[in-house]
Design an enzyme around this catalytic site. Structure first.
Site, PDB file in Angstrom:
ATOM      1  N   HIS A 143       0.816  -1.215   0.000  1.00  0.00           N
ATOM      2  CA  HIS A 143       0.000   0.000   0.000  1.00  0.00           C
ATOM      3  C   HIS A 143       0.851   1.268   0.000  1.00  0.00           C
ATOM      4  O   HIS A 143       0.341   2.362   0.202  1.00  0.00           O
ATOM      5  CB  HIS A 143      -0.902  -0.049   1.249  1.00  0.00           C
ATOM      6  CG  HIS A 143      -2.007   0.943   1.257  1.00  0.00           C
ATOM      7  ND1 HIS A 143      -2.179   1.885   2.261  1.00  0.00           N
ATOM      8  CD2 HIS A 143      -3.021   1.156   0.393  1.00  0.00           C
ATOM      9  CE1 HIS A 143      -3.238   2.617   2.022  1.00  0.00           C
ATOM     10  NE2 HIS A 143      -3.775   2.208   0.896  1.00  0.00           N
ATOM     11  N   LYS A 145       3.323   4.475  -1.202  1.00  0.00           N
ATOM     12  CA  LYS A 145       3.405   5.469  -2.276  1.00  0.00           C
ATOM     13  C   LYS A 145       4.710   6.237  -2.071  1.00  0.00           C
ATOM     14  O   LYS A 145       4.789   7.080  -1.169  1.00  0.00           O
ATOM     15  CB  LYS A 145       2.228   6.449  -2.250  1.00  0.00           C
ATOM     16  CG  LYS A 145       0.862   5.798  -2.481  1.00  0.00           C
ATOM     17  CD  LYS A 145       0.154   5.568  -1.185  1.00  0.00           C
ATOM     18  CE  LYS A 145      -1.217   4.966  -1.432  1.00  0.00           C
ATOM     19  NZ  LYS A 145      -1.834   4.525  -0.164  1.00  0.00           N
ATOM     20  N   ASP A 150      16.438  11.360  -8.514  1.00  0.00           N
ATOM     21  CA  ASP A 150      17.870  11.696  -8.479  1.00  0.00           C
ATOM     22  C   ASP A 150      18.497  11.472  -7.113  1.00  0.00           C
ATOM     23  O   ASP A 150      19.581  11.995  -6.834  1.00  0.00           O
ATOM     24  CB  ASP A 150      18.103  13.152  -8.911  1.00  0.00           C
ATOM     25  CG  ASP A 150      17.845  13.364 -10.392  1.00  0.00           C
ATOM     26  OD1 ASP A 150      17.675  12.364 -11.112  1.00  0.00           O
ATOM     27  OD2 ASP A 150      17.813  14.528 -10.827  1.00  0.00           O
ATOM     28  N   HIS A 311      -9.355  11.209   2.955  1.00  0.00           N
ATOM     29  CA  HIS A 311      -8.453  10.077   2.755  1.00  0.00           C
ATOM     30  C   HIS A 311      -7.136  10.266   3.493  1.00  0.00           C
ATOM     31  O   HIS A 311      -6.218   9.448   3.378  1.00  0.00           O
ATOM     32  CB  HIS A 311      -8.197   9.902   1.245  1.00  0.00           C
ATOM     33  CG  HIS A 311      -7.598   8.592   0.862  1.00  0.00           C
ATOM     34  ND1 HIS A 311      -6.298   8.471   0.397  1.00  0.00           N
ATOM     35  CD2 HIS A 311      -8.109   7.333   0.858  1.00  0.00           C
ATOM     36  CE1 HIS A 311      -6.044   7.209   0.111  1.00  0.00           C
ATOM     37  NE2 HIS A 311      -7.111   6.492   0.389  1.00  0.00           N
ATOM     38  N   LYS A 313      -4.236  10.355   6.294  1.00  0.00           N
ATOM     39  CA  LYS A 313      -3.835   9.420   7.341  1.00  0.00           C
ATOM     40  C   LYS A 313      -2.836  10.151   8.237  1.00  0.00           C
ATOM     41  O   LYS A 313      -1.676  10.339   7.861  1.00  0.00           O
ATOM     42  CB  LYS A 313      -3.182   8.184   6.725  1.00  0.00           C
ATOM     43  CG  LYS A 313      -4.024   7.515   5.618  1.00  0.00           C
ATOM     44  CD  LYS A 313      -3.165   7.273   4.425  1.00  0.00           C
ATOM     45  CE  LYS A 313      -3.883   6.804   3.194  1.00  0.00           C
ATOM     46  NZ  LYS A 313      -5.208   6.345   3.204  1.00  0.00           N
ATOM     47  N   ASP A 318      -0.025  15.967  21.005  1.00  0.00           N
ATOM     48  CA  ASP A 318       0.464  17.085  21.831  1.00  0.00           C
ATOM     49  C   ASP A 318       1.207  18.164  21.048  1.00  0.00           C
ATOM     50  O   ASP A 318       2.069  18.845  21.613  1.00  0.00           O
ATOM     51  CB  ASP A 318       1.403  16.553  22.926  1.00  0.00           C
ATOM     52  CG  ASP A 318       0.662  15.756  23.991  1.00  0.00           C
ATOM     53  OD1 ASP A 318      -0.571  15.823  24.038  1.00  0.00           O
ATOM     54  OD2 ASP A 318       1.337  15.059  24.766  1.00  0.00           O
TER      55      ASP A 318
END
Length: 393
Positions: A143, A145, A150, A311, A313, A318
């Site tokens: 999952h 990404k 470079d 979507h 996450k 604190d």
């Protein structure tokens, strides 16, 4: 009739056995990639359009290499534009490696893959289901990404490639997500994660590019493979002294995480959880409702985002620690998927992230007695069905 029932029971038994044995094998052979705290400078994206603009531009300017992993690449105009940028770069002679999850990349047809190959792009699927334990491996997705350009620039976060992520799907509307652009020593670590996935897909070993760029902000990469993520979330929750903010499209916590969140409320800590009002997969919204209701009755503030689809996450503690990455607050991310998260400790950045979170609270519907009372019969039935599917959601 009896024979048919017997066959169905046998198939069910084989699936259960496959899943249990596959889980044991996975836990014994999980890819552990430990990273120490390092440094990096970063830029946060909350919308797809500016992210894609910068990402595509920097790929087109690459001189040394382009390594990219996206869980999902759509075959729509956004996906075609993305692949065209990669093909153009490969034709210039710059090495381009592209990975996508085998299930998430289902729109990468043979003709698309052939065009990539003809242009010189090295393409592979990751996490291809196979035997033994086919059913378990079918559920074990990569999952992540990650983009590394470079060896100097990395992108990581929740966005995939497609029109949904530009807010162009009328079903979902604007798409709220978080993605980071990173420079500095942290890039090498994210490159290491990509190259480990490339090795898993191809058997080819490569060393990450090394550039001695300096950066001033402490960060840490957490690459998980269905283990350790629950422990990391627990540590973050248990260190809280004042406030915990959770943003996730799917909220299906474990008993340990639920107990830790309840204990934080008992200690007087403010807990906010934001999830989307809309659902993009069957049963995931309904699966979350019992957990959200429990925490609501313990004193948590629950927000149903209603300004598009949520979507993002994130876990903010604190105003001193923020987690941004690919992992959802659900069983699939905790115990099945390969994920990659970035821990950020910079107070100024976290304050800006928190402000964005609280702005989204203003565009949310409160999860309260009134909302619970208005639930449809279908939703209540789906909640019961979802309880049976929790390990796979």
């Amino acid at each position: 009739m009896f024979t048919m029932i017997l066959i169905c029971l046998l198939i069910l038994l084989l699936i259960i056995l496959d899943f249990k044995l596959g889980k044991k094998s996975h836990q014994n052979n999980a890819r552990i990639l430990p990273f120490a705290e390092t440094t990096g400078d970063y830029r946060l994206y909350k919308n797809g359009a500016p992210l894609f603009e910068d990402l595509f531009q920097e790929i087109s300017e690459a001189q040394v290499q382009v390594d990219i992993f996206f869980y999902l690449i759509s075959s729509d105009q956004a996906g075609r534009d993305f692949l065209q940028v990669l093909k153009n770069k490969a034709r210039e002679g710059v090495p381009v490696r592209l990975l996508t999850d085998r299930l998430g990349g289902y729109q990468m047809s043979k003709s698309i893959r052939s065009d990539l190959k003809d242009a010189g792009v090295q393409f592979q699927f990751s996490a291809v289901p196979g035997f033994p334990y086919f059913f378990y491996k079918l559920n074990r997705r990569n999952h992540r990404k990650i983009t590394v350009i470079d060896g100097k620039i990395a992108y990581v976060g929740g966005f995939n490639i497609g029109r949904n992520y530009l807010g162009e799907n009328p079903k979902f509307g604007d798409w709220r997500d978080y993605h980071l652009r990173l420079t500095g020593p942290v890039v090498k670590e994210l490159h290491h994660v990509f190259l480990d996935d490339w090795y898993g897909a191809t058997g080819e070993k490569h060393a990450p590019s090394v550039h001695h760029a300096e950066a001033k902000h402490p960060v840490k990469v957490m690459a998980t493979d269905g283990v350790k993520l629950e422990h990391e979330f627990l540590q973050m929750i248990e260190r809280a002294q004042q406030e915990i903010l959770i943003g996730t499209p799917y909220f299906i916590p474990t008993r340990k995480l639920m107990d830790a969140l309840k204990q934080s409320l008992e200690r007087g800590i403010t807990l906010r959880i934001m999830v989307p009002l809309k659902a993009d997969h069957p049963f995931v919204k309904e699966a979350a409702i019992p957990y959200l209701e429990q925490l609501y009755r313990f004193g948590a503030h629950i927000h149903l985002y209603d300004n598009g689809f949520y979507h993002a996450k994130t876990l903010i503690v604190d105003q001193s620690l923020a987690d941004i990455g690919t992992a959802n607050f659900d069983r699939r991310s905790l115990f099945l998927n390969k994920e990659v998260n970035t821990f950020v400790y910079d107070e100024s950045f976290i304050n800006d992230l928190r402000k964005g979170y609280m702005d989204d609270v203003q565009n949310s519907i409160p999860f309260n007695e009134e909302w619970l009372a208005q639930r449809s019969l279908a939703t209540k039935i789906n909640v019961q069905i979802a309880k049976l599917l929790r390990p796979l959601l």
